[in-house]
Design a protein around this motif. Structure first.
Motif: not given
Length: 518
Positions: A109, A120, A122-125, A127-128, A131, A183, A186
């Motif tokens: 975080s 902004h 690309k932020i979800d990508t 975070k994936l 992980q 994608n 990802e």
């Protein structure tokens, strides 16, 4: 020494065969991935996935700790101790892997909220990918004991086969990403994790079937003294490696904070190029490290020092074989390798290659220090030294200096680290500094000066193109061979080299007769 040299030569041949195949596959795969993802997404993957590359330093350090104790035990010839070392190291690495995973989750975080500069959209990508990075790191760390056993046992044939398979899987991955309609980033991250998982399973199954000391029974083979020795050694190694990891990955974050993901793309490309050019030198190092440790384990200090000297000169001369033509022809090499060359890639590459040459002049001394086992003071001082470049780099960026200023700082750091290695070696195992300078440093510097001048003169006498690149490479090979033979090798090393050549000819001759008879 002759039998040892033959064993090293055999292992080197296996690893070199792997290297020849994997270098070209890896370089082409990088080109495909860069073309498929684009500079922005490639830079993003290097920013997030760069931690995996940085944790490779951690894996190498942990592997070197286990390999040191395993090689030492093999040198002593005690199978029970080998089983204890494997089980204790396996438990330690599981503990380390869990600690790293928890730490990365806790700081995630903070990294995404305050450190990373990411669009902004690309932020979800991102975070994936983060992980995926955590899972890959976990698998990489728990596989370290198996890597250490393979290296300690000098099973370079299997290591070579596994390396080739890994490169082919990564090439397939690059081709799949190119054909994907969406994608792509990802998909690239997820399949990278799959490759890591497959490699871990293969190493686990192979080692348990191949070696008697690989028995998973941590309760039965728990040994308090071994746990303390390995834990202390790994702990101090881990401190040095953690600060080194922080320093190296800190480059990525620091440049991202000041200059964005475009500079991260350039850094990622340079890292790829650097890894492939270092393949030959790393091949020699991987073959020599077990010899250094086993020699010390058997109480043969003279052989250990001789192997250390060889472990410096052989990789260094092999580096010159590739480094000199690439450094002289760097603009043309980058042009034919990549479709789009990100800004700063050229100067990043040149500075990093110079830094590597400085480091390889002394790096194998670290293997000898580890073989002796007295590493506490060295790792403490190295940890302090590792943190200095980032602090200096931050101040320079605040003053408005360009990104390559950080590379210059790390070049100075490498010189200081080399001095620390030499002084520690003098203290720990009475390294004769005048002998070391005369037999190692002077021959390496002399060969470098002559071959670089010969290649540079050829470069300036011809027009840019494939012919000039080829002629520069040929001139480099000729002058390198002459200078290494005349000033690079001592009489004993020349005799060993000639003996190895005769051995290879004797083994090749029956094959020629057989083929002729067919």
């Amino acid at each position: 020494m002759g039998l040892v040299a033959q064993r090293v030569a055999k292992n080197t041949i296996f690893l070199t065969g792997r290297m020849v195949l994997t270098v070209f596959i890896s370089l082409y795969s990088t080109r495909l991935v860069l073309g498929a993802l684009g500079v922005q997404d490639f830079g993003l993957f290097n920013l997030i996935g760069g931690a995996i590359a940085s944790l490779t330093f951690l894996n190498s350090a942990l592997a070197s700790s286990t390999q040191r104790f395993m090689s030492f035990a093999i040198g002593e010839g005690i199978e029970l101790r080998q089983k204890r070392i494997f089980n204790v190291s396996s438990v330690l690495h599981i503990m380390v892997a869990l600690a790293i995973a928890i730490f990365l989750e806790l700081v995630g975080s903070v990294l995404f909220g305050r450190v990373f500069k990411i669009d902004h959209a690309k932020i979800d990508t991102a975070k994936l990918l983060y992980q995926i990075m955590i899972l890959s790191t976990f698998l990489s760390v728990i596989s370290v004991p198996y890597d250490a056993v393979l290296n300690a046992r000098e099973n370079m044939f299997f290591v070579s086969i596994l390396g080739i398979v890994e490169s082919l899987m990564k090439l397939t991955l690059a081709l799949l990403v190119n054909t994907a309609l969406s994608n792509k980033l990802e998909l690239y991250g997820a399949l990278t994790l799959v490759i890591t998982l497959i490699l871990y399973i293969v190493k686990l199954l192979y080692c348990h079937r191949k070696y008697r000391e690989i028995v998973w029974a941590p309760v039965l083979y728990f040994h308090k003294e071994t746990f303390g020795q390995l834990g202390s050694f790994a702990g101090w190694t881990l401190i040095g490696s953690a600060t080194s990891m922080f320093s190296n990955y800190g480059q990525v974050i620091l440049m991202n904070s000041f200059f964005g993901t475009i500079v991260n793309a350039a850094h990622g490309i340079v890292t790829q190029l650097n890894g492939q050019l270092n393949a030959f030198a790393n091949t020699i190092a991987k073959a020599i490290v077990p010899v250094i440790t086993k020699s010390e384990g058997a109480g043969n200090r003279r052989l250990m020092l001789k192997a250390t000297y060889t472990g410096i000169k052989a990789p260094f001369f092999l580096l010159l074989l590739f480094y000199v033509p690439v450094m002289v022809e760097m603009p043309f090499v980058l042009q034919i390798w990549l479709k789009d060359v990100p800004k700063y890639t050229l100067i990043f590459s040149e500075l990093l290659l110079i830094r590597n040459l400085v480091e390889y002049l002394v790096q194998p001394l670290a293997y000898s220090i580890a073989a002796i086992g007295n590493i506490r003071r060295f790792q403490f001082l190295a940890s302090i030294l590792n943190m200095i470049p980032l602090l200096v780099g931050y101040l320079l960026f605040k003053l408005g200096l360009p990104p390559y200023a950080l590379y210059c700082v790390f070049l100075g750091y490498s010189a200081a680290y080399g001095m620390l290695l030499v002084l520690t070696s003098r203290k720990n195992f009475q390294l004769d500094m005048s002998d070391f300078f005369r037999k190692v440093i002077l021959p390496c510097i002399g060969c470098t000066t002559i071959v670089f001048l010969s290649a540079a003169i050829t470069h300036y006498l011809m027009e840019t193109g494939y012919w000039r690149l080829a002629i520069v490479a040929v001139v480099n090979i000729i002058f390198l061979a002459i200078t290494v033979w005349v000033i690079g090798l001592d009489l004993k090393e020349k005799q060993i080299l000639m003996s190895l050549a005769r051995t290879l000819l004797i083994r090749v001759a029956p094959a020629k007769v057989f083929l002729k008879g067919q």
